[in-house]
Design an enzyme around this catalytic site. Structure first.
Site, short mmCIF file in Angstrom:
data_model
loop_
_atom_site.label_atom_id
_atom_site.label_comp_id
_atom_site.label_asym_id
_atom_site.label_seq_id
_atom_site.Cartn_x
_atom_site.Cartn_y
_atom_site.Cartn_z
N ASN A 1 15.13 -55.44 16.80
CA ASN A 1 13.99 -56.07 16.11
C ASN A 1 12.82 -55.99 17.09
O ASN A 1 12.70 -56.80 18.00
CB ASN A 1 14.34 -57.52 15.76
CG ASN A 1 13.24 -58.21 14.96
OD1 ASN A 1 12.15 -57.64 14.79
ND2 ASN A 1 13.51 -59.41 14.50
N LYS B 1 13.98 -57.82 20.41
CA LYS B 1 15.25 -58.54 20.34
C LYS B 1 16.33 -57.54 19.97
O LYS B 1 16.09 -56.63 19.17
CB LYS B 1 15.20 -59.61 19.23
CG LYS B 1 14.28 -60.76 19.54
CD LYS B 1 14.41 -61.82 18.44
CE LYS B 1 13.10 -62.51 18.22
NZ LYS B 1 12.87 -63.07 16.93
N ARG C 1 14.94 -53.31 12.27
CA ARG C 1 14.20 -54.11 11.31
C ARG C 1 12.80 -53.53 11.19
O ARG C 1 12.10 -53.38 12.20
CB ARG C 1 14.12 -55.55 11.80
CG ARG C 1 13.38 -56.41 10.84
CD ARG C 1 13.30 -57.82 11.33
NE ARG C 1 12.82 -58.66 10.24
CZ ARG C 1 12.64 -59.95 10.33
NH1 ARG C 1 12.90 -60.57 11.44
NH2 ARG C 1 12.21 -60.62 9.30
N HIS D 1 11.39 -61.06 4.06
CA HIS D 1 12.70 -61.70 4.25
C HIS D 1 13.77 -61.07 3.35
O HIS D 1 14.80 -61.70 3.08
CB HIS D 1 12.68 -63.21 3.93
CG HIS D 1 11.89 -64.05 4.87
ND1 HIS D 1 11.12 -65.09 4.43
CD2 HIS D 1 11.76 -64.02 6.22
CE1 HIS D 1 10.53 -65.68 5.47
NE2 HIS D 1 10.91 -65.04 6.56
N GLY E 1 12.41 -71.16 7.29
CA GLY E 1 12.41 -71.18 8.75
C GLY E 1 10.98 -71.42 9.20
O GLY E 1 10.25 -72.16 8.55
N ARG F 1 1.53 -71.07 8.65
CA ARG F 1 0.81 -70.42 7.54
C ARG F 1 0.59 -71.41 6.41
O ARG F 1 1.47 -72.23 6.12
CB ARG F 1 1.62 -69.24 6.99
CG ARG F 1 1.85 -68.13 7.97
CD ARG F 1 2.49 -66.93 7.26
NE ARG F 1 2.94 -65.95 8.22
CZ ARG F 1 4.23 -65.60 8.37
NH1 ARG F 1 5.17 -66.14 7.61
NH2 ARG F 1 4.55 -64.70 9.27
N GLY G 1 16.57 -74.78 6.19
CA GLY G 1 17.56 -74.87 5.11
C GLY G 1 18.95 -75.15 5.63
O GLY G 1 19.72 -75.93 5.04
N ASN H 1 19.74 -76.58 8.58
CA ASN H 1 19.89 -77.71 9.51
C ASN H 1 19.23 -79.02 9.12
O ASN H 1 19.64 -80.07 9.61
CB ASN H 1 19.32 -77.32 10.88
CG ASN H 1 20.06 -76.15 11.48
OD1 ASN H 1 21.27 -76.22 11.68
ND2 ASN H 1 19.36 -75.07 11.73
N GLU I 1 20.52 -62.11 9.64
CA GLU I 1 19.76 -60.89 9.35
C GLU I 1 20.23 -59.71 10.20
O GLU I 1 20.27 -58.58 9.72
CB GLU I 1 18.26 -61.15 9.59
CG GLU I 1 17.67 -62.00 8.48
CD GLU I 1 16.26 -62.49 8.75
OE1 GLU I 1 16.12 -63.42 9.56
OE2 GLU I 1 15.32 -61.95 8.15
P1 ADP Z 1 12.33 -68.09 12.28
O1 ADP Z 1 11.60 -68.02 10.97
O2 ADP Z 1 11.43 -67.98 13.47
O3 ADP Z 1 13.59 -67.24 12.34
P2 ADP Z 1 14.18 -70.30 12.10
O4 ADP Z 1 14.89 -69.79 10.91
O5 ADP Z 1 14.91 -70.36 13.39
O6 ADP Z 1 12.80 -69.59 12.33
O7 ADP Z 1 13.67 -71.77 11.74
C1 ADP Z 1 12.89 -72.54 12.59
C2 ADP Z 1 12.67 -73.89 11.94
O8 ADP Z 1 13.93 -74.54 11.74
C3 ADP Z 1 11.82 -74.84 12.78
O9 ADP Z 1 10.88 -75.51 11.97
C4 ADP Z 1 12.85 -75.83 13.28
O10 ADP Z 1 12.28 -77.10 13.51
C5 ADP Z 1 13.83 -75.87 12.16
N1 ADP Z 1 15.11 -76.43 12.61
C6 ADP Z 1 16.00 -75.87 13.42
N2 ADP Z 1 17.02 -76.75 13.68
C7 ADP Z 1 16.73 -77.88 13.01
C8 ADP Z 1 17.35 -79.16 12.85
N3 ADP Z 1 18.49 -79.45 13.46
N4 ADP Z 1 16.75 -80.08 12.06
C9 ADP Z 1 15.59 -79.79 11.46
N5 ADP Z 1 14.95 -78.62 11.55
C10 ADP Z 1 15.51 -77.69 12.31
#
Ligand code: ADP
Length: 377
Positions: A12, A19, A70, A159, A189, A220, A311, A313, A363
């Protein structure tokens, strides 16, 4: 007989970082992962030098069978991943206009691999490809059609690799063939997008010509009246590039709360911070709004699927979203929601009319799987 494809490197390549992950596709295991940063700004001088660092980190492997990349934008040319040839590269170069920052970096990564891993096949996997099945009524903008014809201005969506991966996983979970599954998939995310999936194919998605449209995201703004942007540009005398930075990098959750990180915002909201509370409600409202619309678009979803950092976490954000879906007969199982973190889980209650499931996305694995599939033909 074709050689078995065992070791697949996934790249990526961004504008200033690279990455990578290395998979053993026979065992279905990840062997290594890493990140090279500050390319062209203090670190390696270009993507070839960055990749040389990766090769050294991996211990000079001689047994890499294929490389998956990617690539941000496939335009209307690439509806599928593609084996990189001179002809495919030429077509990809014609799409740089759709991603002036990302595309040169993505293509630079491919060229670096061609130089360093001589003879190893490269496969390009596009963020837009899964969305190419959208009908015109969803993909076209209501502006003079000359802008579509001359400049390719339309909705493309992003995505796609993640949405496609969770569609396949959800179909397996629901015990249905992919071609029969109707879903609303929510990738949430730092960047977020939803997709409406009918009979396994994308029929609409919330991002647009670029990843700016749709959801309230980390930095954004998502959907906004275009005239509001024009008003701000006129008042502040912003150039298009400055407006681009404002909307992509200085808006969304960051502009509302001072942080783009959902965890910080949940903590602040719990302590009574009003802007954090508003930001979370805006995020939940817009997500629920899209879910309701896309449920109609797919003719009734078999499941709502959530993935991505938020989603997978954030029980707080999920609770706020699902709490707004009562009109669809959707009910949350609070205990199941509180427990679900980074694993496959159903968070809706037994009596819920549509199940809500969490499916962690991957991904890089999806890119590795696609690389093998394309090369096996
Ligand atoms: P990217 O789009 O950069 O791949 P990610 O899919 O890793 O990003 O998502 C990042 C987001 O997920 C951030 O807003 C982060 O705060 C949130 N996040 C990660 N872990 C947790 C958690 N345990 N609780 C709430 N939000 C979380």
């Amino acid at each position: 007989m074709k050689k078995q494809i065992r070791k697949v490197l996934v790249i990526n390549s961004g504008s200033s970082s690279l990455k990578y992950q290395l998979f053993d596709m026979v065992k279905g295991e990840r062997i290594a992962k890493g990140l090279v940063e500050r390319i062209g700004c203090g670190g390696p001088k270009d993507h070839t030098e960055a990749l040389a660092n990766v090769v050294a980190e991996l211990g000079n492997p001689k047994d890499i069978d294929a490389i998956g990349h990617r690539v941000l934008h496939g335009g209307e040319i690439f509806k599928e991943s593609v084996k990189v040839t001179a002809a495919a590269m030429k077509k990809m170069k014609s799409l740089v206009k759709f991603g002036p920052l990302h595309m040169p970096a993505n293509l630079g990564g491919i060229e670096a691999c061609e130089r360093i891993f001589k003879g190893v096949p490269n496969v390009a996997v596009f963020d837009t490809a899964f969305h190419q099945t959208m009908p015109d009524c969803a993909a076209q903008y209501a502006i003079d059609p000359k802008y579509y014809k001359k400049m390719g201005i339309r909705k493309y969506g992003f995505h796609g690799t993640s949405h496609k991966f969770i569609v396949q996983e959800a179909a397996r979970l629901l015990k249905k063939p992919v071609s029969k599954v109707n879903l609303v998939t929510c990738h949430m995310g730092n960047g977020s997008s939803l997709a409406a999936v009918k009979n396994g194919e994308c029929v609409d998605t919330s991002m647009g010509l670029t990843p700016l449209a749709g959801m309230v995201m980390g930095t954004r703004c998502g959907d906004i009246d275009a005239a509001a942007v024009l008003a701000i540009m006129a008042a502040e005398k912003l150039t298009p590039a400055e407006a681009d930075t404002l909307l992509n990098k200085k808006s969304g959750l960051l502009a509302l709360t001072g942080s783009s990180d959902c965890r910080d915002i949940c903590t602040a909201a719990e302590k009574g911070d009003k802007m954090a509370e508003l930001a979370l409600e805006m995020l939940a409202y817009r997500t629920a709004f899209y879910i309701g619309g896309y449920n109609t678009v797919v003719g009734g979803a078999d499941a709502i699927v959530m993935t991505g950092g938020i989603g997978e976490n954030s029980k707080e954000v999920r609770e706020r979203i699902v709490g707004r879906l009562g009109a669809l007969g959707i009910k949350l199982d609070k205990k199941a929601n509180a427990k679900a973190r980074g694993v496959v889980a159903t968070i809706s209650a037994k009596g819920s009319k549509i199940p809500v499931v969490i499916i962690p996305t991957n991904e890089e694995l999806a890119i590795a799987q696609d690389t093998v599939r394309i090369l096996k033909g």
